[in-house]
Scaffold this active site. Sequence first.
Site, PDB file in Angstrom:
ATOM      1  N   GLY A 119       0.843  -1.192   0.000  1.00 58.26           N
ATOM      2  CA  GLY A 119       0.000   0.000   0.000  1.00 58.26           C
ATOM      3  C   GLY A 119       0.874   1.235   0.000  1.00 58.26           C
ATOM      4  O   GLY A 119       2.054   1.172   0.351  1.00 58.26           O
ATOM      5  N   GLN A 139       2.853   9.956   1.744  1.00 63.50           N
ATOM      6  CA  GLN A 139       4.212   9.398   1.808  1.00 63.50           C
ATOM      7  C   GLN A 139       5.098   9.888   0.670  1.00 63.50           C
ATOM      8  O   GLN A 139       6.317   9.783   0.754  1.00 63.50           O
ATOM      9  CB  GLN A 139       4.157   7.866   1.780  1.00 63.50           C
ATOM     10  N   CYS A 153       6.040  -0.247   7.434  1.00 64.77           N
ATOM     11  CA  CYS A 153       5.677   0.975   6.709  1.00 64.77           C
ATOM     12  C   CYS A 153       6.864   1.406   5.879  1.00 64.77           C
ATOM     13  O   CYS A 153       7.996   1.437   6.374  1.00 64.77           O
ATOM     14  CB  CYS A 153       5.298   2.071   7.700  1.00 64.77           C
ATOM     15  N   LEU A 154       6.609   1.759   4.624  1.00 60.01           N
ATOM     16  CA  LEU A 154       7.692   2.191   3.734  1.00 60.01           C
ATOM     17  C   LEU A 154       8.345   3.480   4.243  1.00 60.01           C
ATOM     18  O   LEU A 154       9.479   3.777   3.874  1.00 60.01           O
ATOM     19  CB  LEU A 154       7.163   2.390   2.310  1.00 60.01           C
ATOM     20  N   HIS A 214      -4.291   1.388   7.872  1.00 59.06           N
ATOM     21  CA  HIS A 214      -2.921   1.927   7.924  1.00 59.06           C
ATOM     22  C   HIS A 214      -2.778   3.103   6.941  1.00 59.06           C
ATOM     23  O   HIS A 214      -2.243   4.157   7.291  1.00 59.06           O
ATOM     24  CB  HIS A 214      -1.945   0.790   7.586  1.00 59.06           C
ATOM     25  N   GLU A 215      -3.293   2.909   5.711  1.00 54.81           N
ATOM     26  CA  GLU A 215      -3.161   3.964   4.691  1.00 54.81           C
ATOM     27  C   GLU A 215      -4.022   5.170   5.037  1.00 54.81           C
ATOM     28  O   GLU A 215      -3.613   6.322   4.839  1.00 54.81           O
ATOM     29  CB  GLU A 215      -3.542   3.440   3.305  1.00 54.81           C
ATOM     30  N   HIS A 270      -2.330   7.453   7.318  1.00 53.41           N
ATOM     31  CA  HIS A 270      -1.350   8.341   6.675  1.00 53.41           C
ATOM     32  C   HIS A 270      -2.007   9.644   6.213  1.00 53.41           C
ATOM     33  O   HIS A 270      -1.421  10.719   6.328  1.00 53.41           O
ATOM     34  CB  HIS A 270      -0.712   7.664   5.459  1.00 53.41           C
TER      35      HIS A 270
HETATM   36  O1  GNR Z   1       4.065  -2.614   2.629  1.00 57.61           O
HETATM   37  C1  GNR Z   1       3.384  -2.473   3.647  1.00 57.61           C
HETATM   38  N1  GNR Z   1       3.038  -3.554   4.381  1.00 57.61           N
HETATM   39  C2  GNR Z   1       2.077  -3.543   5.391  1.00 57.61           C
HETATM   40  C3  GNR Z   1       1.954  -4.671   6.206  1.00 57.61           C
HETATM   41  C4  GNR Z   1       0.992  -4.719   7.196  1.00 57.61           C
HETATM   42  C5  GNR Z   1       0.133  -3.642   7.370  1.00 57.61           C
HETATM   43  C6  GNR Z   1       0.261  -2.505   6.591  1.00 57.61           C
HETATM   44  C7  GNR Z   1       1.208  -2.468   5.594  1.00 57.61           C
HETATM   45  S1  GNR Z   1       1.319  -1.071   4.581  1.00 57.61           S
HETATM   46  C8  GNR Z   1       2.985  -1.113   4.065  1.00 57.61           C
HETATM   47  C9  GNR Z   1       3.279  -0.050   3.008  1.00 57.61           C
HETATM   48  C10 GNR Z   1       3.076   1.326   3.598  1.00 57.61           C
HETATM   49  O2  GNR Z   1       3.867   1.883   4.309  1.00 57.61           O
HETATM   50  N2  GNR Z   1       1.953   1.917   3.351  1.00 57.61           N
HETATM   51  O3  GNR Z   1       1.681   3.115   3.896  1.00 57.61           O
HETATM   52 NI    NI Z   2       2.801   3.187   5.749  1.00 58.76          NI
END
Ligand code: GNR
Ligand code: NI
Length: 170
Positions: A46, A51, A92-93, A134-135, A138
Amino acid sequence: MAKLPILEFPDERLRTKAAPVETVDDEVRQLVDDMLETMYDAPGIGLAASQVDAHRRVIVIDVSDDQSAPLVLINPEYTPLDDEREPMQEGCLSIPEYYAEVPRALRVGLKALGRDGQPYELEAEGLLAHCIQHEYDHLEGVLFVDYLSPLKRDRVMKKMQKRHRAAQPA
Ligand code: GNR
Ligand code: NI
């Protein structure tokens, strides 16, 4: 398409609240395409526009094993479909090489606009449900480390500062 640079914690720009998209025009579609390329290249499941320093309510997700199921979420809204919260390991990236368990709703109902500007709804569970939450965070300037204890968050902060120092030797 172009690969975009990803902001890393504790960059304050990650704390910006994203603005709604008014019209899904060529510029927004270009952002979506660049975000998909950036997410696949990373690789991640995601990516939120926040980001890549584009503070609009745009998310891309693909939880498939073979990059075959891109999902585009513009102006997304979700509602948790259970009261229960299930912990899942998240990464998270914007916080590379750090993973921690985050409790989130196991199932969510999602409403969003697609890349074509058309509204759609879906129900998600498991990894996809976690990823949507999660997204969405952000877009609100929230990171998964915000849910950790101050001690753990402090450790992540130090680790990231060390990483950034190593990347720019004096
Ligand atoms: O790549 C991602 N893996 C992930 C694993 C578990 C829950 C959420 C994520 S999102 C993350 C990529 C990212 O930072 N998205 O904002
Ligand atoms: Ni993230």
